[in-house]
Design an enzyme around this catalytic site. Structure first.
Site, short mmCIF file in Angstrom:
data_model
loop_
_atom_site.label_atom_id
_atom_site.label_comp_id
_atom_site.label_asym_id
_atom_site.label_seq_id
_atom_site.Cartn_x
_atom_site.Cartn_y
_atom_site.Cartn_z
N SER A 45 -8.64 21.55 8.89
CA SER A 45 -8.37 20.17 9.30
C SER A 45 -6.94 19.77 8.95
O SER A 45 -6.00 20.40 9.42
CB SER A 45 -9.42 19.25 8.67
OG SER A 45 -9.36 17.96 9.21
N ASP A 137 -17.15 20.48 17.26
CA ASP A 137 -16.09 19.78 16.53
C ASP A 137 -15.70 18.53 17.31
O ASP A 137 -15.06 18.60 18.35
CB ASP A 137 -14.87 20.68 16.34
CG ASP A 137 -13.85 20.10 15.37
OD1 ASP A 137 -13.83 18.86 15.19
OD2 ASP A 137 -13.06 20.87 14.80
N HIS A 172 -17.00 20.44 12.66
CA HIS A 172 -15.68 20.38 12.02
C HIS A 172 -15.82 20.69 10.54
O HIS A 172 -16.18 19.82 9.74
CB HIS A 172 -15.09 18.97 12.21
CG HIS A 172 -13.69 18.81 11.73
ND1 HIS A 172 -12.60 19.28 12.43
CD2 HIS A 172 -13.19 18.22 10.61
CE1 HIS A 172 -11.49 18.98 11.78
NE2 HIS A 172 -11.82 18.34 10.67
#
Length: 349
Positions: A45, A137, A172
């Protein structure tokens, strides 16, 4: 649902206390024998963006990068007059204002190269790149990850050196083959989450195997020890400008601890909401790198952001990939970039 509730209750029972301070090691006094030419980085991320910008800025040093649920280099910097934070949200995570413009991003990188803000892009001809995006995601959309792959190609990374993994069920998160929330788990709002999901896929091992093709697969299901705290303050510069925590984590395999064995270095950047003041040592312990480090003579560094550190309100403890520490966030002179570079120098000396 009952499984998820039990998982969340168990996982977050011990997180509020955070790391135990007061016993931090000094990197400069560890006496390790590190080969700086074998340095690699990865991240998830915001940490993926940080890893990508660190590798490109210091491509003369960093031989490879793993970008998990992230996008292309300096994505938010190419803003067309819009605020970088807005571009980060609407183009470099979601694509509400369109996907990242790979041509503009490549031109921006070449401008940074000519200005010597980053190492020569010609170094990327030998770089190794791992990219990952999950089909579930909803934070960093697939076109953003695709743009990262396209940019590396445009900047000269050979196709054979790029591994792009797309896992349909993954959300994610950092992905593991045995620890964490269910593979498709997406927290709702501010629901507690580690962003480490079990998809029965050894992502850390796949990253390290790609970045170090001679890697050996470990037989042990877990690492031989836990990472330990080190003092980040000597490397931070102005503490009111870096947004960094006073302590980070380091994992030193027994084979590297005596200084008799020349070892490699891998730097792993946590994502937003994954810093030690929010989830303790769980990323440093459970991301999956340490058991591979044990059998491949790899020291793993886990630098940390602090959600409460200046210069700005950063409640999710994100690495700076959208300019909150200054315009040079993705260049060699950026505060966080310099801090991590100094940590590597301390270890390699």
């Amino acid at each position: 649902m009952r499984f998820r509730s039990l998982f969340l209750s168990a996982a977050f029972l011990s997180l509020a206390a955070g790391p135990t301070l007061g016993a931090e090691l000094s990197l400069a006094k560890l006496g390790l024998k590190i080969d700086p030419a074998q340095t690699t980085v990865s991240g998830i991320s915001s940490g993926a963006y940080m890893a990508g910008q660190f590798q490109i800025a210091f491509s003369g040093l960093v031989k490879g990068v793993g970008v998990v649920a992230g996008g292309p280099y300096a994505c938010a910097e190419v803003s067309s007059g819009q605020a970088m934070a807005m571009v980060a949200l609407k183009r470099c995570m979601d694509v509400l204002i369109g996907a990242p413009d790979v041509g503009a991003l490549a031109a921006n990188a070449r401008t940074r190269d000519k200005a010597k803000d980053i190492d020569p892009l010609t170094n990327l001809a030998v770089a190794r790149v791992y990219l990952f995006n999950g089909g579930n995601d909803v934070t960093v959309k697939r076109p953003v990850a695709d743009a990262a792959a396209q940019l590396y190609k445009a900047l000269g990374v050979p196709d054979a050196n790029v591994k792009y993994v797309k896992l349909p069920e993954a959300a994610h998160a950092q992905i593991t083959d045995g620890y964490g929330a269910p593979c498709d788990f997406i927290p709702k709002g501010e629901q507690p989450a580690e962003f480490i999901n079990n998809c029965q896929y050894d992502q850390a091992g796949d990253i390290l195997s790609h970045l170090y093709p001679d890697s050996r697969k470990p037989n042990a299901p877990t690492a031989s020890k836990h990472p330990v705290l080190f003092d980040q303050t000597p490397y931070m510069g102005d503490p009111s400008r870096t947004g960094m925590a006073t302590s980070g984590y380091i994992y030193v395999p027994d084979s590297c601890a005596t200084g008799g064995q020349t070892c490699r270095l891998h730097v792993a950047f946590h994502g937003c909401r994954m810093a030690s003041n929010l989830i303790g040592d769980h990323y440093a312990v459970h991301a999956g790198y340490n058991r591979w480090a044990d059998v491949n003579n790899i020291v793993v560094l886990y630098p940390q952001i602090d959600a409460k550190a200046k210069p700005t309100f950063n409640p999710k403890a994100c690495w700076d990939w959208f300019g909150y520490t200054g315009y040079d966030f993705a260049r060699k002179g950026g505060f966080q970039m310099q801090a991590v570079r100094k940590m590597i120098a301390a270890l390699a000396e």
